[in-house]
Design a protein around this motif. Structure first.
Motif, PDB file in Angstrom:
ATOM      1  N   ASN A  37     -12.782   4.208   1.014  1.00 27.77           N
ATOM      2  CA  ASN A  37     -12.306   5.394   2.004  1.00 27.77           C
ATOM      3  C   ASN A  37     -13.723   6.218   2.268  1.00 27.77           C
ATOM      4  OD1 ASN A  37      -9.816   5.412   1.314  1.00 27.77           O
ATOM      5  ND2 ASN A  37      -9.924   6.110  -0.524  1.00 27.77           N
ATOM      6  N   ILE A  62       3.535   2.362   3.169  1.00 32.72           N
ATOM      7  CA  ILE A  62       2.731   2.461   4.413  1.00 32.72           C
ATOM      8  C   ILE A  62       2.404   1.095   4.807  1.00 32.72           C
ATOM      9  CG2 ILE A  62       2.058   4.855   4.268  1.00 32.72           C
ATOM     10  CD1 ILE A  62      -0.867   3.823   3.612  1.00 32.72           C
ATOM     11  N   ASP A 108       0.825  -1.371  -0.037  1.00 31.43           N
ATOM     12  CA  ASP A 108       0.135  -0.026   0.004  1.00 31.43           C
ATOM     13  C   ASP A 108       0.892   1.187   0.209  1.00 31.43           C
ATOM     14  OD1 ASP A 108      -1.928  -1.635   0.258  1.00 31.43           O
ATOM     15  OD2 ASP A 108      -2.780  -1.167   1.992  1.00 31.43           O
ATOM     16  N   THR A 109       0.818   2.168  -0.909  1.00 34.70           N
ATOM     17  CA  THR A 109       1.343   3.329  -1.095  1.00 34.70           C
ATOM     18  C   THR A 109       0.639   4.714  -1.066  1.00 34.70           C
ATOM     19  OG1 THR A 109       1.337   3.745  -3.358  1.00 34.70           O
ATOM     20  CG2 THR A 109       2.953   2.047  -2.460  1.00 34.70           C
ATOM     21  N   LEU A 110       1.184   5.626  -0.661  1.00 35.17           N
ATOM     22  CA  LEU A 110       0.437   6.964  -0.570  1.00 35.17           C
ATOM     23  C   LEU A 110       0.792   7.546  -1.942  1.00 35.17           C
ATOM     24  CD1 LEU A 110       1.747   8.668   2.669  1.00 35.17           C
ATOM     25  CD2 LEU A 110      -0.392   7.361   2.241  1.00 35.17           C
ATOM     26  N   GLU A 111       0.113   8.709  -2.548  1.00 38.26           N
ATOM     27  CA  GLU A 111      -0.032   9.225  -3.844  1.00 38.26           C
ATOM     28  C   GLU A 111       1.502   9.538  -4.312  1.00 38.26           C
ATOM     29  OE1 GLU A 111      -2.787  12.023  -4.144  1.00 38.26           O
ATOM     30  OE2 GLU A 111      -4.551  10.651  -4.115  1.00 38.26           O
ATOM     31  N   ASP A 112       2.228   9.667  -3.039  1.00 40.79           N
ATOM     32  CA  ASP A 112       3.652  10.135  -3.641  1.00 40.79           C
ATOM     33  C   ASP A 112       4.530   8.972  -3.580  1.00 40.79           C
ATOM     34  OD1 ASP A 112       4.089   9.363  -0.847  1.00 40.79           O
ATOM     35  OD2 ASP A 112       4.746  11.369  -0.123  1.00 40.79           O
ATOM     36  N   LYS A 161       5.251   6.671  -1.266  1.00 43.44           N
ATOM     37  CA  LYS A 161       5.804   6.070   0.119  1.00 43.44           C
ATOM     38  C   LYS A 161       4.996   4.776   0.502  1.00 43.44           C
ATOM     39  CE  LYS A 161       6.541   7.453   4.674  1.00 43.44           C
ATOM     40  NZ  LYS A 161       6.084   8.517   5.883  1.00 43.44           N
ATOM     41  N   THR A 186      -2.324   2.179  -4.498  1.00 46.39           N
ATOM     42  CA  THR A 186      -2.469   3.461  -4.036  1.00 46.39           C
ATOM     43  C   THR A 186      -3.732   3.758  -3.076  1.00 46.39           C
ATOM     44  OG1 THR A 186      -1.375   4.174  -5.944  1.00 46.39           O
ATOM     45  CG2 THR A 186      -2.478   5.923  -4.611  1.00 46.39           C
ATOM     46  N   VAL A 187      -3.373   4.260  -1.885  1.00 47.66           N
ATOM     47  CA  VAL A 187      -4.470   4.414  -1.060  1.00 47.66           C
ATOM     48  C   VAL A 187      -4.735   5.968  -1.041  1.00 47.66           C
ATOM     49  CG1 VAL A 187      -3.924   2.687   0.506  1.00 47.66           C
ATOM     50  CG2 VAL A 187      -2.916   4.970   0.851  1.00 47.66           C
ATOM     51  N   GLY A 188      -6.055   6.293  -0.656  1.00 51.24           N
ATOM     52  CA  GLY A 188      -6.131   8.013  -0.526  1.00 51.24           C
ATOM     53  C   GLY A 188      -6.860   8.246  -1.776  1.00 51.24           C
TER      54      GLY A 188
END
Length: 301
Positions: free
Chosen positions: A241, A153, A145-149, A151, A232-234
């Motif tokens: 979400n 997580i 799982d990654t953030l939009e940038d 990273k 990608t989460v978020g």
């Protein structure tokens, strides 16, 4: 000449017998065609990255099926930049949901193996090459799982590496990774997948149900330890979400009850395996119920 042979086979619905000749050090390698279905909905910020990651694969016998589920942003325009390629196909449908988009994509696939990649996710260059094995029914890799940038997580890693007969696997070890709850990060054998379909009445857990139904049918499974799928989460368009309503909770319960039923019918899972899945679902369901809005909250909103 090779392109002509390919087009002839695909036009006759014989994509499963197509092999692309790839010259590597030591001789010629024959690659079977892999179809990747990408459901697209208002993904203008991420779809370009997704498509490029598939085009950048070290495995070259790939067709990309883009199913636009009624996007209202510039996703359509971005997708259409790529359709001059013989390996990318774009289809538009009125908004029917991700399950309908995936089902439509399956119907259009020519490959002997089929994979799903969400339009806001992306994959590493060796994703398909490491998953592909024409001798197995299902292959899956570790995911993050990654953030939009970008990273990372959270990591969901396979508990083993290599090819196994399902009957020899520890179901609990496989299931508690969470990898059997999603349809991405995997390759499915087309001949088995076509016997199933995503439930278009479910807004949640539609992939959990299908993957469990498919797992019950599969006999030989490949695990890849490398983290090759980046989720990608978020994403504001993702149901994951939003708060769960009572209706969504009921869909969640129904999907997991159906999944448990098909695993029981398979006959290769022990009572301990099935009890573990049931208890895990009940615990997860209780957490969702606790965090969902109450009827009073709904009236006030």
């Amino acid at each position: 000449a090779e392109d002509g042979i390919r087009d002839c086979l695909l036009s006759r619905g014989l994509g499963d017998v197509y092999r692309r000749q790839i010259w590597k050090r030591g001789g010629c390698v024959m690659q079977g065609l892999v179809s990747i279905v990408v459901p697209v909905y208002n993904s203008e910020k991420t779809i370009d990255r997704c498509i490029k990651s598939i085009l950048n694969q070290t495995y070259s016998a790939v067709e990309i099926i883009l199913i636009d589920d009624g996007s209202t942003d510039s996703s359509r325009k971005i997708c259409q930049k790529y359709i001059d390629s013989k390996d990318i196909h774009y289809y538009y449908q009125e908004n029917k949901g991700v399950s309908a988009a995936r089902n439509y994509g399956i119907q259009l696939c020519h490959g002997e193996m089929i994979g799903f990649i969400d339009s806001d996710d992306y994959v590493k260059p060796t994703y398909i090459e490491e998953l592909y094995d024409e001798t197995v029914d299902l292959s899956l890799c570790s995911c993050a799982d990654t953030l939009e940038d970008g990273k990372v997580i959270k990591k969901s890693e396979t508990p083993m590496e290599g090819v196994y007969d399902k009957i020899n696997l520890d179901f609990i070890e496989v299931y508690k990774t969470g990898l059997l709850g999603v349809c991405w990060g995997k390759l499915f054998k087309k001949s088995l997948l076509q016997e199933l379909e995503f439930n278009e009445n479910l807004m949640v857990c539609e992939d959990t149900l299908l993957v469990n139904q498919y797992y019950a049918k599969a006999q030989k499974i490949k695990f890849v330890k490398n983290i090759n799928y980046l989720y990608t989460v978020g994403n504001a368009n993702s149901l994951n979400n939003s708060k769960y309503s009572i209706k969504l909770l009921d869909m969640h319960r129904m999907a997991n009850e159906e999944a448990l039923k098909c695993l029981k019918e398979d006959g290769t899972f022990t009572k301990k395996d099935l009890n573990f899945k049931r208890d895990l679902f009940l615990m997860y369901y209780a957490c969702l119920l606790y965090t969902s809005p109450s009827p009073r909250d709904k009236r006030q909103s």
